[in-house]
Design a protein around this motif. Structure first.
Motif, short mmCIF file in Angstrom:
data_model
loop_
_atom_site.label_atom_id
_atom_site.label_comp_id
_atom_site.label_asym_id
_atom_site.label_seq_id
_atom_site.Cartn_x
_atom_site.Cartn_y
_atom_site.Cartn_z
N TYR A 108 0.87 -1.17 0.00
CA TYR A 108 0.00 0.00 0.00
C TYR A 108 0.91 1.22 0.00
O TYR A 108 1.84 1.30 0.79
CB TYR A 108 -0.88 0.03 1.25
CG TYR A 108 -1.51 1.39 1.50
CD1 TYR A 108 -2.70 1.74 0.86
CD2 TYR A 108 -0.91 2.33 2.34
CE1 TYR A 108 -3.27 2.99 1.08
CE2 TYR A 108 -1.48 3.57 2.55
CZ TYR A 108 -2.65 3.89 1.91
OH TYR A 108 -3.21 5.12 2.13
N VAL A 109 0.64 2.16 -0.89
CA VAL A 109 1.37 3.42 -0.89
C VAL A 109 0.33 4.54 -0.92
O VAL A 109 -0.54 4.57 -1.79
CB VAL A 109 2.30 3.56 -2.12
CG1 VAL A 109 2.99 4.92 -2.12
CG2 VAL A 109 3.33 2.44 -2.13
N GLY A 110 0.40 5.42 0.08
CA GLY A 110 -0.50 6.56 0.14
C GLY A 110 0.31 7.84 0.26
O GLY A 110 1.34 7.87 0.94
N PHE A 111 -0.16 8.87 -0.42
CA PHE A 111 0.51 10.17 -0.35
C PHE A 111 -0.38 11.12 0.44
O PHE A 111 -1.57 11.25 0.16
CB PHE A 111 0.77 10.71 -1.76
CG PHE A 111 1.78 9.90 -2.51
CD1 PHE A 111 3.14 10.16 -2.38
CD2 PHE A 111 1.39 8.85 -3.33
CE1 PHE A 111 4.08 9.40 -3.06
CE2 PHE A 111 2.32 8.09 -4.00
CZ PHE A 111 3.67 8.37 -3.87
N TYR A 112 0.22 11.77 1.40
CA TYR A 112 -0.50 12.65 2.32
C TYR A 112 0.28 13.96 2.45
O TYR A 112 1.47 14.02 2.20
CB TYR A 112 -0.61 12.00 3.70
CG TYR A 112 -1.33 10.67 3.67
CD1 TYR A 112 -2.69 10.62 3.89
CD2 TYR A 112 -0.64 9.50 3.40
CE1 TYR A 112 -3.36 9.40 3.84
CE2 TYR A 112 -1.30 8.28 3.34
CZ TYR A 112 -2.66 8.24 3.57
OH TYR A 112 -3.33 7.03 3.51
N GLN A 113 -0.43 14.98 2.91
CA GLN A 113 0.25 16.23 3.21
C GLN A 113 1.22 15.99 4.36
O GLN A 113 0.88 15.29 5.32
CB GLN A 113 -0.77 17.29 3.59
CG GLN A 113 -0.18 18.65 3.83
CD GLN A 113 -1.25 19.68 4.14
OE1 GLN A 113 -2.43 19.38 4.16
NE2 GLN A 113 -0.81 20.90 4.36
N THR A 114 2.42 16.53 4.28
CA THR A 114 3.42 16.34 5.33
C THR A 114 2.87 16.81 6.67
O THR A 114 2.25 17.88 6.75
CB THR A 114 4.72 17.11 4.98
OG1 THR A 114 5.22 16.56 3.76
CG2 THR A 114 5.76 16.96 6.06
N LEU A 115 3.07 15.98 7.68
CA LEU A 115 2.60 16.22 9.05
C LEU A 115 1.09 16.43 9.13
O LEU A 115 0.59 17.18 9.95
CB LEU A 115 3.36 17.37 9.70
CG LEU A 115 4.86 17.12 9.89
CD1 LEU A 115 5.52 18.35 10.49
CD2 LEU A 115 5.12 15.89 10.73
N GLN A 116 0.37 15.72 8.28
CA GLN A 116 -1.09 15.74 8.31
C GLN A 116 -1.58 15.09 9.60
O GLN A 116 -0.94 14.19 10.14
CB GLN A 116 -1.65 14.96 7.11
CG GLN A 116 -3.15 14.80 7.11
CD GLN A 116 -3.65 14.12 5.85
OE1 GLN A 116 -3.11 14.35 4.77
NE2 GLN A 116 -4.67 13.30 5.99
N GLU A 117 -2.73 15.55 10.10
CA GLU A 117 -3.33 14.89 11.25
C GLU A 117 -3.61 13.44 10.86
O GLU A 117 -4.07 13.16 9.76
CB GLU A 117 -4.63 15.59 11.67
CG GLU A 117 -4.40 16.94 12.30
CD GLU A 117 -5.68 17.55 12.85
OE1 GLU A 117 -6.65 16.81 13.12
OE2 GLU A 117 -5.71 18.77 12.99
N PHE A 118 -3.30 12.54 11.77
CA PHE A 118 -3.41 11.11 11.47
C PHE A 118 -3.96 10.37 12.69
O PHE A 118 -3.21 9.74 13.43
CB PHE A 118 -2.02 10.57 11.07
CG PHE A 118 -2.07 9.29 10.30
CD1 PHE A 118 -2.59 9.23 9.03
CD2 PHE A 118 -1.56 8.12 10.86
CE1 PHE A 118 -2.61 8.05 8.31
CE2 PHE A 118 -1.57 6.93 10.16
CZ PHE A 118 -2.10 6.89 8.88
N PRO A 119 -5.27 10.47 12.90
CA PRO A 119 -5.86 9.81 14.06
C PRO A 119 -5.77 8.29 13.97
O PRO A 119 -5.64 7.72 12.88
CB PRO A 119 -7.32 10.28 14.05
CG PRO A 119 -7.55 10.90 12.74
CD PRO A 119 -6.23 11.19 12.10
N ILE A 120 -5.86 7.66 15.11
CA ILE A 120 -5.74 6.20 15.17
C ILE A 120 -6.79 5.50 14.32
O ILE A 120 -6.52 4.46 13.72
CB ILE A 120 -5.76 5.70 16.63
CG1 ILE A 120 -5.25 4.27 16.71
CG2 ILE A 120 -7.14 5.87 17.26
CD1 ILE A 120 -4.90 3.80 18.10
#
Length: 154
Positions: A108-120
């Motif tokens: 799995y490869v996902g691209f996200y904004q750097t230091l995006q909120e990432f809840p559990i």
């Protein structure tokens, strides 16, 4: 105000440790490679290795990778495995491949904004999805090439 969880390798390690998952933090072998988390995972049809990394990319993006690799090898069935994996790659999300040793990979490869909120809850959803697809693929391979019979769910 509660702390906001951000998409970092440390956040993911914390989430896994809270679930009592045993993991190792692997340092990069070469310059420019990211640190990653490595853990063993047991499935009914066989063991696997799960790797997770987060690396910063251009234009304020982070790349989250979750990779599962079979411990069993299927080198003697390489062409048949490739055919199965190619069909699954077209039908379902994720990238599947077989390496030179015959280990089967699901990535799995996902691209996200750097230091995006990432809840559990977001991590749990991604991680469960990756493991579910990998287990389904692993079951199909073990059933096809080893005569494995999945346990019947009541």
């Amino acid at each position: 105000m509660a702390d906001v969880a951000l998409l970092t390798l440390n956040t993911i390690a914390k989430y896994l440790k809270e679930r009592e998952v045993k993991l190792e933090v692997q340092e990069p072998e070469a310059e420019g490679q990211p640190r990653f988390l490595r853990m063993g995972w047991q499935f009914e049809m066989g063991n696997a290795v799960v790797l997770i990394s987060v690396s910063d990319g251009p234009e304020d993006t982070s790349r989250l990778e979750v990779t599962c690799v079979t411990e069993k090898t299927y080198a003697q069935y390489r062409m048949q495995v490739l055919e199965i994996l190619n069909i699954r790659n077209r039908e379902r999300a994720f990238s599947r491949s077989i390496d030179n040793d015959g280990n089967v990979w699901l990535e799995y490869v996902g691209f996200y904004q750097t230091l995006q909120e990432f809840p559990i809850a977001v991590f749990d959803n991604i991680f469960r999805g990756v493991l579910m697809h990998f287990q389904d693929d692993y079951t199909a391979l073990a059933t096809t090439f080893e005569g494995y019979q999945p346990a019947v769910q009541a």
